[in-house]
Design an enzyme around this catalytic site. Structure first.
Site, PDB file in Angstrom:
ATOM      1  N   ARG A  23      83.296  14.547  57.946  1.00  0.00           N
ATOM      2  CA  ARG A  23      83.254  14.326  59.141  1.00  0.00           C
ATOM      3  C   ARG A  23      84.814  13.221  58.405  1.00  0.00           C
ATOM      4  O   ARG A  23      84.174  12.131  57.989  1.00  0.00           O
ATOM      5  CB  ARG A  23      82.374  13.913  59.673  1.00  0.00           C
ATOM      6  CG  ARG A  23      82.703  13.464  61.345  1.00  0.00           C
ATOM      7  CD  ARG A  23      81.555  13.621  62.038  1.00  0.00           C
ATOM      8  NE  ARG A  23      80.692  12.215  61.787  1.00  0.00           N
ATOM      9  CZ  ARG A  23      79.056  12.802  62.611  1.00  0.00           C
ATOM     10  NH1 ARG A  23      79.411  13.448  63.196  1.00  0.00           N
ATOM     11  NH2 ARG A  23      78.373  11.941  62.030  1.00  0.00           N
ATOM     12  N   LYS A  39      77.869  18.378  68.468  1.00  0.00           N
ATOM     13  CA  LYS A  39      78.320  18.451  69.793  1.00  0.00           C
ATOM     14  C   LYS A  39      79.468  17.337  70.119  1.00  0.00           C
ATOM     15  O   LYS A  39      79.750  17.886  71.376  1.00  0.00           O
ATOM     16  CB  LYS A  39      76.850  17.001  69.920  1.00  0.00           C
ATOM     17  CG  LYS A  39      75.330  17.660  69.526  1.00  0.00           C
ATOM     18  CD  LYS A  39      74.340  16.541  70.091  1.00  0.00           C
ATOM     19  CE  LYS A  39      74.451  15.359  69.047  1.00  0.00           C
ATOM     20  NZ  LYS A  39      74.418  15.153  68.124  1.00  0.00           N
ATOM     21  N   ARG A  43      82.280   7.000  59.086  1.00  0.00           N
ATOM     22  CA  ARG A  43      81.691   6.356  59.697  1.00  0.00           C
ATOM     23  C   ARG A  43      80.357   6.405  58.461  1.00  0.00           C
ATOM     24  O   ARG A  43      79.838   6.904  57.899  1.00  0.00           O
ATOM     25  CB  ARG A  43      80.403   7.696  61.032  1.00  0.00           C
ATOM     26  CG  ARG A  43      80.672   7.753  62.477  1.00  0.00           C
ATOM     27  CD  ARG A  43      80.256   8.568  63.214  1.00  0.00           C
ATOM     28  NE  ARG A  43      78.777   8.652  63.278  1.00  0.00           N
ATOM     29  CZ  ARG A  43      78.346   9.003  64.024  1.00  0.00           C
ATOM     30  NH1 ARG A  43      78.614  10.200  64.455  1.00  0.00           N
ATOM     31  NH2 ARG A  43      77.261   9.496  63.948  1.00  0.00           N
ATOM     32  N   ARG A 100      68.745   9.822  59.840  1.00  0.00           N
ATOM     33  CA  ARG A 100      68.662  10.577  61.001  1.00  0.00           C
ATOM     34  C   ARG A 100      68.086  12.093  61.628  1.00  0.00           C
ATOM     35  O   ARG A 100      67.552  12.167  63.183  1.00  0.00           O
ATOM     36  CB  ARG A 100      70.193  10.639  61.353  1.00  0.00           C
ATOM     37  CG  ARG A 100      70.810   9.103  61.567  1.00  0.00           C
ATOM     38  CD  ARG A 100      72.460   9.281  61.060  1.00  0.00           C
ATOM     39  NE  ARG A 100      73.325  10.180  62.137  1.00  0.00           N
ATOM     40  CZ  ARG A 100      74.363  10.851  61.997  1.00  0.00           C
ATOM     41  NH1 ARG A 100      74.829  10.222  60.772  1.00  0.00           N
ATOM     42  NH2 ARG A 100      75.309  11.640  62.266  1.00  0.00           N
ATOM     43  N   ARG A 112      67.159  10.870  73.640  1.00  0.00           N
ATOM     44  CA  ARG A 112      67.122  11.099  72.518  1.00  0.00           C
ATOM     45  C   ARG A 112      65.356  11.029  72.397  1.00  0.00           C
ATOM     46  O   ARG A 112      65.059  11.273  70.942  1.00  0.00           O
ATOM     47  CB  ARG A 112      67.197   9.957  71.456  1.00  0.00           C
ATOM     48  CG  ARG A 112      68.818   9.771  71.265  1.00  0.00           C
ATOM     49  CD  ARG A 112      69.036  11.114  70.514  1.00  0.00           C
ATOM     50  NE  ARG A 112      70.072  10.921  68.981  1.00  0.00           N
ATOM     51  CZ  ARG A 112      71.417  10.046  68.948  1.00  0.00           C
ATOM     52  NH1 ARG A 112      71.816  10.730  69.750  1.00  0.00           N
ATOM     53  NH2 ARG A 112      70.900   9.654  67.951  1.00  0.00           N
TER      54      ARG A 112
HETATM   55  P1  AP5 Z   1      80.121  16.828  65.313  1.00  0.00           P
HETATM   56  O1  AP5 Z   1      80.733  16.959  66.636  1.00  0.00           O
HETATM   57  O2  AP5 Z   1      80.882  14.529  64.969  1.00  0.00           O
HETATM   58  O3  AP5 Z   1      78.540  16.832  64.996  1.00  0.00           O
HETATM   59  P2  AP5 Z   1      77.428  16.229  66.356  1.00  0.00           P
HETATM   60  O4  AP5 Z   1      76.389  16.539  66.496  1.00  0.00           O
HETATM   61  O5  AP5 Z   1      78.433  14.680  67.311  1.00  0.00           O
HETATM   62  O6  AP5 Z   1      76.791  14.625  65.377  1.00  0.00           O
HETATM   63  P3  AP5 Z   1      76.835  13.034  65.165  1.00  0.00           P
HETATM   64  O7  AP5 Z   1      76.440  12.420  64.081  1.00  0.00           O
HETATM   65  O8  AP5 Z   1      77.256  11.996  66.109  1.00  0.00           O
HETATM   66  O9  AP5 Z   1      75.101  13.048  65.889  1.00  0.00           O
HETATM   67  P4  AP5 Z   1      73.945  12.046  66.052  1.00  0.00           P
HETATM   68  O10 AP5 Z   1      73.456  12.744  67.367  1.00  0.00           O
HETATM   69  O11 AP5 Z   1      73.479  11.706  65.003  1.00  0.00           O
HETATM   70  O12 AP5 Z   1      74.780  10.136  66.549  1.00  0.00           O
HETATM   71  P5  AP5 Z   1      75.479   9.800  68.406  1.00  0.00           P
HETATM   72  O13 AP5 Z   1      76.684   9.176  68.024  1.00  0.00           O
HETATM   73  O14 AP5 Z   1      75.317  10.360  68.932  1.00  0.00           O
HETATM   74  O15 AP5 Z   1      80.609  17.455  63.981  1.00  0.00           O
HETATM   75  C1  AP5 Z   1      79.902  16.991  62.792  1.00  0.00           C
HETATM   76  C2  AP5 Z   1      80.968  17.152  61.311  1.00  0.00           C
HETATM   77  O16 AP5 Z   1      81.189  18.568  61.388  1.00  0.00           O
HETATM   78  C3  AP5 Z   1      82.086  16.691  62.005  1.00  0.00           C
HETATM   79  O17 AP5 Z   1      83.372  16.793  60.870  1.00  0.00           O
HETATM   80  C4  AP5 Z   1      83.099  18.343  62.401  1.00  0.00           C
HETATM   81  O18 AP5 Z   1      84.167  18.651  62.286  1.00  0.00           O
HETATM   82  C5  AP5 Z   1      82.169  19.370  61.770  1.00  0.00           C
HETATM   83  N1  AP5 Z   1      81.545  20.398  62.602  1.00  0.00           N
HETATM   84  C6  AP5 Z   1      81.508  20.533  63.812  1.00  0.00           C
HETATM   85  N2  AP5 Z   1      80.944  22.421  64.313  1.00  0.00           N
HETATM   86  C7  AP5 Z   1      81.237  22.714  63.025  1.00  0.00           C
HETATM   87  C8  AP5 Z   1      81.299  24.210  62.858  1.00  0.00           C
HETATM   88  N3  AP5 Z   1      81.016  24.890  63.560  1.00  0.00           N
HETATM   89  N4  AP5 Z   1      81.626  24.751  61.960  1.00  0.00           N
HETATM   90  C9  AP5 Z   1      82.433  23.294  60.231  1.00  0.00           C
HETATM   91  N5  AP5 Z   1      81.736  22.146  60.904  1.00  0.00           N
HETATM   92  C10 AP5 Z   1      81.684  21.903  61.746  1.00  0.00           C
HETATM   93  O19 AP5 Z   1      74.504   8.667  67.534  1.00  0.00           O
HETATM   94  C11 AP5 Z   1      74.165   7.779  66.461  1.00  0.00           C
HETATM   95  C12 AP5 Z   1      73.623   6.361  66.202  1.00  0.00           C
HETATM   96  O20 AP5 Z   1      73.246   5.883  67.955  1.00  0.00           O
HETATM   97  C13 AP5 Z   1      71.793   7.107  66.322  1.00  0.00           C
HETATM   98  O21 AP5 Z   1      71.413   7.880  65.317  1.00  0.00           O
HETATM   99  C14 AP5 Z   1      70.944   5.727  66.843  1.00  0.00           C
HETATM  100  O22 AP5 Z   1      70.841   4.830  65.981  1.00  0.00           O
HETATM  101  C15 AP5 Z   1      72.207   6.071  67.837  1.00  0.00           C
HETATM  102  N6  AP5 Z   1      71.809   6.169  69.697  1.00  0.00           N
HETATM  103  C16 AP5 Z   1      72.981   7.259  70.279  1.00  0.00           C
HETATM  104  N7  AP5 Z   1      73.014   7.576  71.399  1.00  0.00           N
HETATM  105  C17 AP5 Z   1      70.925   6.890  71.564  1.00  0.00           C
HETATM  106  C18 AP5 Z   1      69.994   7.148  72.240  1.00  0.00           C
HETATM  107  N8  AP5 Z   1      70.194   7.997  73.503  1.00  0.00           N
HETATM  108  N9  AP5 Z   1      69.176   6.680  71.903  1.00  0.00           N
HETATM  109  C19 AP5 Z   1      68.835   5.222  70.674  1.00  0.00           C
HETATM  110  N10 AP5 Z   1      69.731   5.260  70.055  1.00  0.00           N
HETATM  111  C20 AP5 Z   1      70.705   6.092  69.948  1.00  0.00           C
HETATM  112 MG    MG Z   2      78.580  13.092  67.942  1.00  0.00          MG
END
Ligand code: AP5
Ligand code: MG
Length: 211
Positions: A123, A13, A156, A167, A88
């Protein structure tokens, strides 16, 4: 244009949001990035949410909804944005609906769990601008340094194996219903998240009509 991007942890994402943001010239707003910044600065809010984020649990809806709705009042979002990380769960989706926030496109990056677990272990993120890299798939030009701003690349805290498992559990139990919710509204576009970064980017651009 208002775009929502959905997908499991590690689906890509943040990576694809950056591409879309540059292509369409609209800002990327990530609730995860906002929370991690507050935590790293040890603000009052950061102290309140640290435990949730570091254990992979959802931050309570009222806290995160307030943060997001306040952020979106900023002028930079007035011509559109790409939203990543919210909603979420179904309650958060209803909060957006109550506020009259709807999306022109909702993109789901649909990737398998096996693929994602490997991605998360490799990552690295920029401490300064949140750009995302991967030591296996998307290496920075210089080890440990961000290609875009020269910032330091770090791992991270929530990419530890046991937190990743949590997660995923949260995603299946709470976020899958959000995907069904947008699918039933007929606005969901799915892309195959197991493909390469560039293939996914091109598929998204073509679906958005900017290919
Ligand atoms: P990346 O692009 O970083 O993936 P992502 O989908 O953004 O993954 P996240 O881990 O950021 O998602 P998440 O939903 O768990 O975390 P968030 O920050 O929202 O890609 C991942 C890796 O793969 C990278 O190294 C990239 O280079 C590689 N890659 C990507 N595409 C690829 C491909 N096609 N091929 C090969 N490699 C590839 O949330 C974190 C925390 O915050 C949550 O757990 C929660 O505690 C809190 N939080 C956030 N939002 C809320 C909410 N709305 N409500 C409640 N709590 C929340
Ligand atoms: Mg992300």
């Amino acid at each position: 244009m208002k775009i929502l991007i959905l997908g499991a942890p590690g689906a890509g994402k943040g990576t694809q949001s950056k591409f879309i943001s540059e292509k369409l010239n609209i800002p990327h707003v990530s609730t995860g990035d906002i929370l991690r910044k507050e935590i790293s600065l040890s603000t009052e809010l950061g102290k309140k949410v640290r435990e949730y984020v570091e254990s992979g649990k959802l931050v309570p809806d009222e806290i995160i909804a307030d943060i997001l709705l306040n952020e979106l009042k900023n002028d930079i979002y007035k011509n559109g944005y790409i939203l990543d990380g919210f909603p979420r769960n179904l309650n958060q989706a209803r909060i957006l609906e109550e506020k009259g926030i709807a999306f022109d496109k909702v993109i789901l990056i649909d990737a398998s769990e096996d693929e994602i677990v490997k991605r998360l272990s490799g990552r690295r993120v920029c401490k300064n601008c949140n750009a995302v890299f991967n030591v296996y798939y998307n290496k920075p030009k210089v080890d440990g340094i961000c290609d875009y701003c020269g910032g330091e690349l770090i791992q991270r805290d929530d990419d530890k194996e046991e937190v990743v498992r949590n997660r995923f559990k949260v995603f299946y139990e709470q976020t899958m219903p959000v995907i069904n919710y947008y699918e039933q509204k007929g606005v969901l576009i799915k892309v195959n998240g197991n493909n390469s970064l560039d293939d996914i980017k091109n598929e998204i651009f073509s679906l958005l009509g900017v290919g």
